[in-house]
Write a protein that holds these residues in place. Structure first.
Motif, PDB file in Angstrom:
ATOM      1  N   THR A 103     -32.257  30.437   5.658  1.00 49.41           N
ATOM      2  CA  THR A 103     -31.616  29.158   5.353  1.00 49.41           C
ATOM      3  C   THR A 103     -31.518  28.899   3.846  1.00 49.41           C
ATOM      4  O   THR A 103     -30.873  27.936   3.427  1.00 49.41           O
ATOM      5  N   LEU A 104     -32.151  29.763   3.050  1.00 56.53           N
ATOM      6  CA  LEU A 104     -32.090  29.587   1.596  1.00 56.53           C
ATOM      7  C   LEU A 104     -30.686  29.854   1.079  1.00 56.53           C
ATOM      8  O   LEU A 104     -30.016  30.797   1.512  1.00 56.53           O
ATOM      9  N   GLY A 105     -30.284  29.061   0.108  1.00 57.87           N
ATOM     10  CA  GLY A 105     -28.988  29.278  -0.506  1.00 57.87           C
ATOM     11  C   GLY A 105     -29.092  30.254  -1.667  1.00 57.87           C
ATOM     12  O   GLY A 105     -30.178  30.714  -2.052  1.00 57.87           O
ATOM     13  N   GLU A 106     -27.947  30.560  -2.267  1.00 56.69           N
ATOM     14  CA  GLU A 106     -27.908  31.520  -3.369  1.00 56.69           C
ATOM     15  C   GLU A 106     -28.735  31.031  -4.563  1.00 56.69           C
ATOM     16  O   GLU A 106     -29.412  31.823  -5.228  1.00 56.69           O
ATOM     17  N   LYS A 107     -28.703  29.747  -4.815  1.00 59.47           N
ATOM     18  CA  LYS A 107     -29.439  29.186  -5.947  1.00 59.47           C
ATOM     19  C   LYS A 107     -30.948  29.383  -5.771  1.00 59.47           C
ATOM     20  O   LYS A 107     -31.663  29.758  -6.720  1.00 59.47           O
ATOM     21  N   GLU A 108     -31.429  29.107  -4.566  1.00 57.30           N
ATOM     22  CA  GLU A 108     -32.860  29.266  -4.301  1.00 57.30           C
ATOM     23  C   GLU A 108     -33.293  30.726  -4.395  1.00 57.30           C
ATOM     24  O   GLU A 108     -34.363  31.045  -4.928  1.00 57.30           O
ATOM     25  N   ARG A 109     -32.436  31.623  -3.871  1.00 58.59           N
ATOM     26  CA  ARG A 109     -32.769  33.053  -3.935  1.00 58.59           C
ATOM     27  C   ARG A 109     -32.808  33.538  -5.381  1.00 58.59           C
ATOM     28  O   ARG A 109     -33.665  34.353  -5.770  1.00 58.59           O
ATOM     29  N   LYS A 110     -31.889  33.040  -6.198  1.00 61.49           N
ATOM     30  CA  LYS A 110     -31.886  33.436  -7.613  1.00 61.49           C
ATOM     31  C   LYS A 110     -33.140  32.914  -8.333  1.00 61.49           C
ATOM     32  O   LYS A 110     -33.685  33.594  -9.204  1.00 61.49           O
ATOM     33  N   ALA A 111     -33.572  31.728  -7.952  1.00 62.70           N
ATOM     34  CA  ALA A 111     -34.781  31.173  -8.564  1.00 62.70           C
ATOM     35  C   ALA A 111     -36.004  32.023  -8.209  1.00 62.70           C
ATOM     36  O   ALA A 111     -36.867  32.287  -9.065  1.00 62.70           O
ATOM     37  N   ILE A 112     -36.059  32.473  -6.953  1.00 62.37           N
ATOM     38  CA  ILE A 112     -37.171  33.340  -6.538  1.00 62.37           C
ATOM     39  C   ILE A 112     -37.085  34.679  -7.270  1.00 62.37           C
ATOM     40  O   ILE A 112     -38.106  35.222  -7.731  1.00 62.37           O
ATOM     41  N   ALA A 113     -35.863  35.226  -7.382  1.00 56.92           N
ATOM     42  CA  ALA A 113     -35.676  36.500  -8.077  1.00 56.92           C
ATOM     43  C   ALA A 113     -36.108  36.393  -9.539  1.00 56.92           C
ATOM     44  O   ALA A 113     -36.713  37.309 -10.102  1.00 56.92           O
ATOM     45  N   LYS A 114     -35.801  35.251 -10.150  1.00 57.06           N
ATOM     46  CA  LYS A 114     -36.180  35.050 -11.556  1.00 57.06           C
ATOM     47  C   LYS A 114     -37.696  34.987 -11.700  1.00 57.06           C
ATOM     48  O   LYS A 114     -38.271  35.575 -12.631  1.00 57.06           O
ATOM     49  N   GLU A 115     -38.369  34.282 -10.781  1.00 59.83           N
ATOM     50  CA  GLU A 115     -39.831  34.222 -10.845  1.00 59.83           C
ATOM     51  C   GLU A 115     -40.443  35.592 -10.614  1.00 59.83           C
ATOM     52  O   GLU A 115     -41.428  35.970 -11.267  1.00 59.83           O
ATOM     53  N   LEU A 116     -39.849  36.363  -9.701  1.00 63.67           N
ATOM     54  CA  LEU A 116     -40.338  37.731  -9.482  1.00 63.67           C
ATOM     55  C   LEU A 116     -40.164  38.584 -10.748  1.00 63.67           C
ATOM     56  O   LEU A 116     -41.019  39.408 -11.068  1.00 63.67           O
ATOM     57  N   GLY A 117     -39.060  38.352 -11.446  1.00 65.55           N
ATOM     58  CA  GLY A 117     -38.853  39.069 -12.710  1.00 65.55           C
ATOM     59  C   GLY A 117     -39.917  38.695 -13.742  1.00 65.55           C
ATOM     60  O   GLY A 117     -40.402  39.556 -14.494  1.00 65.55           O
ATOM     61  N   GLN A 118     -40.283  37.424 -13.758  1.00 67.11           N
ATOM     62  CA  GLN A 118     -41.334  36.984 -14.675  1.00 67.11           C
ATOM     63  C   GLN A 118     -42.693  37.580 -14.289  1.00 67.11           C
ATOM     64  O   GLN A 118     -43.500  37.926 -15.162  1.00 67.11           O
ATOM     65  N   ILE A 119     -42.920  37.707 -13.001  1.00 68.48           N
ATOM     66  CA  ILE A 119     -44.159  38.350 -12.541  1.00 68.48           C
ATOM     67  C   ILE A 119     -44.171  39.815 -12.971  1.00 68.48           C
ATOM     68  O   ILE A 119     -45.204  40.346 -13.399  1.00 68.48           O
ATOM     69  N   LYS A 120     -43.008  40.451 -12.856  1.00 67.11           N
ATOM     70  CA  LYS A 120     -42.911  41.841 -13.305  1.00 67.11           C
ATOM     71  C   LYS A 120     -43.229  41.950 -14.796  1.00 67.11           C
ATOM     72  O   LYS A 120     -43.962  42.857 -15.230  1.00 67.11           O
ATOM     73  N   GLU A 121     -42.698  41.026 -15.590  1.00 70.80           N
ATOM     74  CA  GLU A 121     -42.974  41.049 -17.033  1.00 70.80           C
ATOM     75  C   GLU A 121     -44.449  40.772 -17.311  1.00 70.80           C
ATOM     76  O   GLU A 121     -45.034  41.365 -18.227  1.00 70.80           O
ATOM     77  N   HIS A 122     -45.032  39.885 -16.516  1.00 70.21           N
ATOM     78  CA  HIS A 122     -46.461  39.629 -16.678  1.00 70.21           C
ATOM     79  C   HIS A 122     -47.262  40.887 -16.346  1.00 70.21           C
ATOM     80  O   HIS A 122     -48.252  41.208 -17.038  1.00 70.21           O
ATOM     81  N   MET A 123     -46.836  41.600 -15.315  1.00 70.55           N
ATOM     82  CA  MET A 123     -47.482  42.865 -14.972  1.00 70.55           C
ATOM     83  C   MET A 123     -47.346  43.852 -16.137  1.00 70.55           C
ATOM     84  O   MET A 123     -48.256  44.618 -16.437  1.00 70.55           O
ATOM     85  N   GLY A 124     -46.189  43.808 -16.809  1.00 63.37           N
ATOM     86  CA  GLY A 124     -45.987  44.652 -17.983  1.00 63.37           C
ATOM     87  C   GLY A 124     -46.917  44.259 -19.120  1.00 63.37           C
ATOM     88  O   GLY A 124     -47.418  45.115 -19.857  1.00 63.37           O
ATOM     89  N   THR A 125     -47.152  42.949 -19.265  1.00 61.36           N
ATOM     90  CA  THR A 125     -48.102  42.475 -20.282  1.00 61.36           C
ATOM     91  C   THR A 125     -49.511  42.978 -19.984  1.00 61.36           C
ATOM     92  O   THR A 125     -50.254  43.365 -20.885  1.00 61.36           O
ATOM     93  N   VAL A 126     -49.858  42.981 -18.705  1.00 59.03           N
ATOM     94  CA  VAL A 126     -51.153  43.539 -18.286  1.00 59.03           C
ATOM     95  C   VAL A 126     -51.222  45.022 -18.645  1.00 59.03           C
ATOM     96  O   VAL A 126     -52.224  45.500 -19.185  1.00 59.03           O
TER      97      VAL A 126
END
Length: 309
Positions: A103-126
């Motif tokens: 039921t999620l729209g494109e906007k919500e999915r993009k927001a989740i994708a962006k947070e996942l990208g930030q998590i990936k960058e945080h993993m890179g910082t680690v």
């Protein structure tokens, strides 16, 4: 055959004995001043040899303690970083659960994708964590960063971030904690972050890519749960192995501290004086010396000069 004891013999013997007394007084006074049983090897060759051995052992012990302290700091920081990376994967699972809702729209999915990208960058910082410019997860290539950061403007966000597996190695950094005994203090990033076919960064990239694709349904996204669980379990195994090494290192460090106390006590016993004993000897020797001087003055005969004037 009789032997005639002359005034000269008496005088010479008296002077020799007084000189010996002075020498004993000098030795005792020097011991009191320095708090040492001997000040040069010739005073006590055996004691000097033992002192040299004890000091050598203490010097080696200090080097081993320094190695253990450095390794323990490195390993404790590594342990904390792996925990941090594991917590990030927990958040990834939470976001995946949300993303599987069709039921999620494109906007919500993009927001989740962006947070996942930030998590990936945080993993890179680690992955790029360092101590004094030495990267913890680069194997022995500690001057090479394991991760190249991505950009928020990339599409999908941070998708261009890359783990530099070819720039680092999988070698262990071993430190000597006792003579001939070595323990690895690092966790190579290739072992930690490149587990499985994709590695943790590949898994995150695939999730972000699929989430950014509007044709991918929730059921298709849920298949990534197993991959995330596998990476999280791998982190836990690595952390458990590291914990065993930390315990071993702490035990070795405690043993080194105990050895330092023991060797320092042995060195002190070999070199330091018993102050009470030396004071008693000095007092007695001083009394004997004064008695010798008094007796000597009576033994030496008066000469004609004493009666002149």
């Amino acid at each position: 055959m009789s032997f005639r004891v002359t005034q000269s013999i008496l005088s010479n013997n008296m002077l020799r004995n007084i000189n010996k007394s002075y020498k004993k007084l000098e030795t005792l006074q020097e011991q009191m001043a320095t708090n040492r049983q001997f000040s040069k090897p010739s005073d006590n060759p055996l004691g000097a040899m033992k002192s040299m051995q004890y000091r050598t052992q203490l010097f080696e012990n200090a080097a081993f303690q320094k190695n253990a302290s450095e390794a323990l700091g490195w390993m404790e920081m590594t342990d904390g970083l792996i925990s941090e990376a594991g917590d990030s994967l927990t958040r990834v699972k939470e976001l995946l659960v949300q993303a599987t809702n069709d039921t999620l729209g494109e906007k919500e999915r993009k927001a989740i994708a962006k947070e996942l990208g930030q998590i990936k960058e945080h993993m890179g910082t680690v992955a790029n964590a360092n101590i004094n410019g030495r990267y913890l997860f680069s194997g022995t290539a500690t001057d090479q960063p394991p991760y190249s950061p991505g950009s928020e403007t990339a599409e999908p966000p941070f998708q261009d971030g890359r783990f530099n597996g070819d720039a680092i190695n999988n070698d262990l950094m071993e430190v000597e904690i006792s003579k001939g005994i070595y323990i690895p203090m690092n966790v190579p990033g290739k072992e930690l972050f490149e587990h499985g076919e994709q590695g943790v960064f590949g898994v995150l990239d695939q999730i972000i890519t699929d989430l950014s694709d509007p044709t991918k349904r929730g059921e298709e996204l849920s298949v990534h749960m197993a991959a995330v669980d596998a990476q999280k379990e791998h982190f836990s195994k690595i952390q458990s192995s590291l914990g065993g090494r930390v315990n071993r290192l702490e035990n070795a460090s405690n043993r080194l501290e105990e050895q330092e106390v023991t060797m320092t006590a042995m060195l002190s016993e070999n070199e330091d004086i018993d102050i009470a004993k030396v004071i008693t000897q000095l007092t007695a020797q001083n009394a004997l010396h004064n008695a010798a001087l008094s007796t000597g003055a009576q033994v030496i005969q008066k000469t004609l000069v004493d009666f002149l004037g």
